[in-house]
Each structure stands twice: as structure tokens, then as C-alpha cells.
Write an enzyme that holds these catalytic residues in place. Structure first.
Site, PDB file in Angstrom:
ATOM      1  N   ILE A  14       0.827  -1.217   0.000  1.00  0.00           N
ATOM      2  CA  ILE A  14       0.000   0.000   0.000  1.00  0.00           C
ATOM      3  C   ILE A  14       0.858   1.263   0.000  1.00  0.00           C
ATOM      4  O   ILE A  14       0.467   2.278  -0.580  1.00  0.00           O
ATOM      5  CB  ILE A  14      -1.031  -0.006   1.166  1.00  0.00           C
ATOM      6  CG1 ILE A  14      -2.161   0.978   0.875  1.00  0.00           C
ATOM      7  CG2 ILE A  14      -0.398   0.296   2.505  1.00  0.00           C
ATOM      8  CD1 ILE A  14      -2.924   0.686  -0.390  1.00  0.00           C
ATOM      9  N   LYS A  90      -5.779   1.809   7.602  1.00  0.00           N
ATOM     10  CA  LYS A  90      -6.826   0.992   8.188  1.00  0.00           C
ATOM     11  C   LYS A  90      -6.342  -0.445   8.326  1.00  0.00           C
ATOM     12  O   LYS A  90      -5.504  -0.865   7.528  1.00  0.00           O
ATOM     13  CB  LYS A  90      -8.125   1.049   7.382  1.00  0.00           C
ATOM     14  CG  LYS A  90      -7.987   0.831   5.868  1.00  0.00           C
ATOM     15  CD  LYS A  90      -7.705  -0.485   5.226  1.00  0.00           C
ATOM     16  CE  LYS A  90      -8.149  -1.813   5.630  1.00  0.00           C
ATOM     17  NZ  LYS A  90      -7.896  -2.828   4.562  1.00  0.00           N
TER      18      LYS A  90
HETATM   19  P1  NAP Z   1       2.495  -5.432   3.064  1.00  0.00           P
HETATM   20  O1  NAP Z   1       2.630  -5.445   1.569  1.00  0.00           O
HETATM   21  O2  NAP Z   1       2.780  -6.676   3.814  1.00  0.00           O
HETATM   22  O3  NAP Z   1       3.399  -4.232   3.575  1.00  0.00           O
HETATM   23  C1  NAP Z   1       3.524  -3.882   4.921  1.00  0.00           C
HETATM   24  C2  NAP Z   1       5.006  -3.637   5.218  1.00  0.00           C
HETATM   25  O4  NAP Z   1       5.133  -3.325   6.602  1.00  0.00           O
HETATM   26  C3  NAP Z   1       5.859  -4.860   4.981  1.00  0.00           C
HETATM   27  O5  NAP Z   1       6.331  -4.893   3.658  1.00  0.00           O
HETATM   28  C4  NAP Z   1       6.958  -4.720   6.010  1.00  0.00           C
HETATM   29  O6  NAP Z   1       8.102  -4.125   5.406  1.00  0.00           O
HETATM   30  C5  NAP Z   1       6.425  -3.753   7.060  1.00  0.00           C
HETATM   31  N1  NAP Z   1       6.274  -4.391   8.380  1.00  0.00           N
HETATM   32  C6  NAP Z   1       6.637  -3.829   9.570  1.00  0.00           C
HETATM   33  N2  NAP Z   1       6.374  -4.649  10.585  1.00  0.00           N
HETATM   34  C7  NAP Z   1       5.861  -5.758  10.053  1.00  0.00           C
HETATM   35  C8  NAP Z   1       5.410  -6.971  10.623  1.00  0.00           C
HETATM   36  N3  NAP Z   1       5.438  -7.203  11.932  1.00  0.00           N
HETATM   37  N4  NAP Z   1       4.933  -7.920   9.775  1.00  0.00           N
HETATM   38  C9  NAP Z   1       4.896  -7.724   8.442  1.00  0.00           C
HETATM   39  N5  NAP Z   1       5.313  -6.569   7.857  1.00  0.00           N
HETATM   40  C10 NAP Z   1       5.799  -5.599   8.663  1.00  0.00           C
HETATM   41  O7  NAP Z   1       1.023  -4.996   3.489  1.00  0.00           O
HETATM   42  P2  NAP Z   1       0.081  -3.922   2.752  1.00  0.00           P
HETATM   43  O8  NAP Z   1      -0.827  -4.602   1.788  1.00  0.00           O
HETATM   44  O9  NAP Z   1       0.869  -2.786   2.296  1.00  0.00           O
HETATM   45  O10 NAP Z   1      -0.859  -3.541   3.990  1.00  0.00           O
HETATM   46  C11 NAP Z   1      -0.400  -2.695   5.036  1.00  0.00           C
HETATM   47  C12 NAP Z   1      -1.627  -2.034   5.643  1.00  0.00           C
HETATM   48  O11 NAP Z   1      -2.297  -1.280   4.609  1.00  0.00           O
HETATM   49  C13 NAP Z   1      -2.646  -3.031   6.180  1.00  0.00           C
HETATM   50  O12 NAP Z   1      -3.196  -2.588   7.376  1.00  0.00           O
HETATM   51  C14 NAP Z   1      -3.706  -3.087   5.082  1.00  0.00           C
HETATM   52  O13 NAP Z   1      -4.988  -3.360   5.601  1.00  0.00           O
HETATM   53  C15 NAP Z   1      -3.648  -1.675   4.544  1.00  0.00           C
HETATM   54  N6  NAP Z   1      -4.128  -1.578   3.159  1.00  0.00           N
HETATM   55  C16 NAP Z   1      -3.693  -2.469   2.202  1.00  0.00           C
HETATM   56  C17 NAP Z   1      -4.219  -2.385   0.918  1.00  0.00           C
HETATM   57  C18 NAP Z   1      -3.798  -3.335  -0.191  1.00  0.00           C
HETATM   58  O14 NAP Z   1      -4.379  -3.272  -1.295  1.00  0.00           O
HETATM   59  N7  NAP Z   1      -2.816  -4.200  -0.006  1.00  0.00           N
HETATM   60  C19 NAP Z   1      -5.170  -1.408   0.605  1.00  0.00           C
HETATM   61  C20 NAP Z   1      -5.528  -0.479   1.579  1.00  0.00           C
HETATM   62  C21 NAP Z   1      -4.999  -0.587   2.860  1.00  0.00           C
HETATM   63  P3  NAP Z   1       9.564  -4.526   5.978  1.00  0.00           P
HETATM   64  O15 NAP Z   1       9.656  -6.005   5.926  1.00  0.00           O
HETATM   65  O16 NAP Z   1      10.512  -3.809   5.062  1.00  0.00           O
HETATM   66  O17 NAP Z   1       9.587  -3.988   7.401  1.00  0.00           O
END
Ligand code: NAP
Length: 308
Positions: A14, A90
Site C-alpha cells: 500500500i 486501516k
Molecule cells: P504489506 O505489503 O505486507 O506491507 C507492509 C510492510 O510493513 C511490509 O512490507 C513490512 O516491510 C512492514 N512491516 C513492519 N512490521 C511488520 C510486521 N510485523 N509484519 C509484516 N510486515 C511488517 O502490506 P500492505 O498490503 O501494504 O498492507 C499494510 C496495511 O495497509 C494493512 O493494514 C492493510 O490493511 C492496509 N491496506 C492495504 C491495501 C492493499 O491493497 N494491499 C489497501 C488499503 C490498505 P519490511 O519487511 O521492510 O519492514
């Protein structure tokens, strides 16, 4: 006024898909730093931890938390302690009760805490809210079905406790429902479908009421392939509305009345800049409360194992 200097915490899907592009587009805000354990963003200062970032760049004004919800509270508390405004992706936390102390801490420090619900910034949501404001609403149906493999490829955290499973997208629908209905609703029943090998549900069916005749039903499913379905339909004394494409398109009795390009995260950052300028916070936990209630009342059904 000079730009709000914003840092991102958690460089994942995101952050890359939405936050970084919006921060480059929206006037009044700018991305100056990022912290992530494994990832970096080109052209700005990068740090491996939030503590290193807060220590290393005291000029940061605000931190946008784009991590999974499990670490949201600890990161937000660290940023507030350092005197930074905070934007929460969120859901605003892994639990309901962890959010209240954050809001109190922000108020005590005179800082802005903004619990974002990106779907509320979808272009037709406000038109739906205005239509329903003086309508007699009989029935509302929510259908939120998408392909988890497309939207959350390889995200292990989403299946773990606190990851919310299918409520990760489902809470977006609930954030719209709670924004457009003129009266509060409460959950009356839920069925949660858990893959045998996962700790979080892959599908859910929910029923809500308002105690005055309104019925709301919702179906969330992560097993949809092909076209995705993000629809909210309402039968009212003024006609039947369909808010589709995640809040982008509004039709009334079959006629499209609103269909504008998506710009949810630009709207989020414009609103955040306004909140900071006005010295206000915005923390609405109602979508997360409905999810918590769905787990409280949920009947568990085991379904086929899920493999990425
Ligand atoms: P993601 O791709 O897994 O990215 C989150 C990043 O946070 C990870 O790449 C990681 O980067 C870091 N992180 C720090 N602490 C972590 C932990 N304990 N476990 C896992 N990762 C950790 O997730 P995302 O899809 O971006 O979602 C993040 C948030 O945005 C969520 O709350 C989600 O509901 C929200 N969101 C997502 C979307 C979507 O389409 N995916 C849309 C709207 C909102 P490092 O490994 O470099 O620390």
C-alpha cells in the site's frame, strides 16, 4: 505555509501503490523519509526502524503508518512520543481498546491522530450519503468479493491473529456503510468460514439491524476470481441505489448519477493536511467495532485449506 514533512513506516504494497504516489501529487505534503526493516524508497532518507528514523530526522512533522495492524500501536505511540502527527492506515489497530489511549495521548500532546478509512474517500460515497440522509431505508445488501491472491500476494500476516483475514477488505465496506447510513446499526449474527490451515476467515456472512426496521446484510468472500465485486445496494422510499466499484459509481434506479476517477489517497492526504492545520484529530473506530462484534458472535465453519 511550508509542506508537511511526512515519513512512511512500513514500505510494502500500500505504501508503494498509493501513499508514495499521492505524497508526490498532493500539494502541502511531501515525503521526506521512510523506515522499513527490509525495503527502501529511492531519493529519500531510509532507516531500518522507526526509532532510528525519529532520532535521526527530528525535522519530520508526521508519520504515516503503512505496516500491518499488529505493530500499529507501538509505532504510533513512538511517533506521538517524539511529537509527530500520526496517520494510521486501516484498520487503526489490532484491537479496539489499544486505540483509545493513542487518541488520548495525541490530545494531551496537541498532535493530530488520523485513523484513515480509504474507501470513505471513494468519489461516489458522499453522494450516496447525501441521498440516504433523508430517505426511509428498508434493506441494505453488501457484497464484497475479491481475489486474495491478487490483492494480498504472499502476505502471511493477513492470515495470522490480528490480520483480520477477509475482514481486511470487508472492513472497507463497513467503513462506507457506517459513513452513508444516517443511523447507527449493530451486528445481530455472523458466520465465519475458516480454511482448516488458517487462523483467520476467508469468507463471512453478517447481519445487522438498527432496532427500527432497517436490515443490513453483508457477504465478504476472498475466493472470487475474475471481475471483483465491491457493491452496496439500498432499497429506499426514494428508489434503489447501487454504490459499486468500491464506492466509485453510484446508480439510482439504474441511472448512473456519479462516476468519477478514483483518488482515495489524494483525498486522505488533503484531509490529513487540513486536520493538522486546524489542530484536530479524527478517530472513528465504528468499522473495527463491527468486525470485533462479528468475531464475538461468529459461528465458525471450517472450509477447504487455502494455499497461496
Ligand atoms: P504489506 O505489503 O505486507 O506491507 C507492509 C510492510 O510493513 C511490509 O512490507 C513490512 O516491510 C512492514 N512491516 C513492519 N512490521 C511488520 C510486521 N510485523 N509484519 C509484516 N510486515 C511488517 O502490506 P500492505 O498490503 O501494504 O498492507 C499494510 C496495511 O495497509 C494493512 O493494514 C492493510 O490493511 C492496509 N491496506 C492495504 C491495501 C492493499 O491493497 N494491499 C489497501 C488499503 C490498505 P519490511 O519487511 O521492510 O519492514
Amino acid at each position: 505555509m511550508s509542506d508537511l514533512r511526512i515519513a512512511i513506516a512500513g514500505v510494502g504494497k500500500i505504501a508503494r501503490d498509493q501513499h508514495i504516489p499521492s505524497l508526490a501529487r498532493v500539494e502541502g505534503v511531501g515525503l521526506v523519509a521512510a523506515c522499513s526493516r527490509n525495503a527502501t524508497v529511492k531519493g529519500i532518507a531510509n532507516f531500518p526502524t522507526i526509532e532510528a528514523m525519529l532520532d535521526g530526522m527530528p525535522e519530520i512533522d508526521a508519520v504515516a503508518l503503512c505496516t500491518p495492524p499488529g505493530v500499529r500501536h507501538a509505532y504510533a505511540a513512538a511517533a506521538l512520543r517524539a511529537g509527530k502527527h500520526v496517520l494510521l492506515e486501516k484498520p487503526p489497530g489490532a484491537t479496539l481498546s489499544e486505540i483509545e489511549p493513542l487518541a488520548a495521548f495525541a490530545a494531551e500532546k496537541g498532535l493530530t491522530l488520523f485513523a484513515t478509512w480509504h474507501s470513505r474517500f471513494a468519489p461516489a460515497v458522499d453522494a450516496a450519503r447525501r441521498f440516504l440522509a433523508d430517505a426511509v431505508i428498508g434493506k441494505v445488501e453488501v457484497e464484497w468479493k475479491e481475489d486474495v491472491r491478487h490483492w494480498h500476494p504472499g502476505q502471511a500476516w493477513i492470515w495470522e491473529p490480528g490480520g483480520l483475514g477477509v475482514f481486511d477488505p470487508g472492513i472497507n465496506a463497513l467503513s462506507i456503510v457506517t459513513a452513508i447510513l444516517p443511523q447507527p446499526i449493530f451486528l445481530t449474527g455472523s458466520t465465519l468460514e475458516f480454511p482448516g490451515n488458517r487462523a483467520q476467515p476467508i469468507a463471512a456472512t453478517l447481519a445487522f439491524a438498527d432496532g427500527r426496521g432497517l436490515e443490513v446484510s453483508a457477504v465478504f468472500d476472498w475466493r472470487q476470481t475474475g471481475p471483483q465485486t465491491w457493491d452496496i445496494r439500498a432499497d429506499t422510499d426514494k428508489g434503489r441505489i447501487v454504490l459499486s466499484s468500491g464506492g466509485s459509481v453510484l446508480t439510482i434506479d439504474g441511472t448512473v448519477v456519479s462516476n468519477a476517477p478514483e483518488a482515495e489517497y489524494d483525498g486522505i492526504y488533503k484531509h490529513f493536511a487540513r486536520l493538522v492545520a486546524e489542530g484536530r484529530s479524527e478517530v472513528d473506530v465504528s468499522p473495527l467495532r463491527h468486525v470485533a462484534d462479528a468475531f464475538l458472535l461468529g459461528r465458525r465453519v471450517e472450509v477447504e485449506a487455502f494455499h497461496d
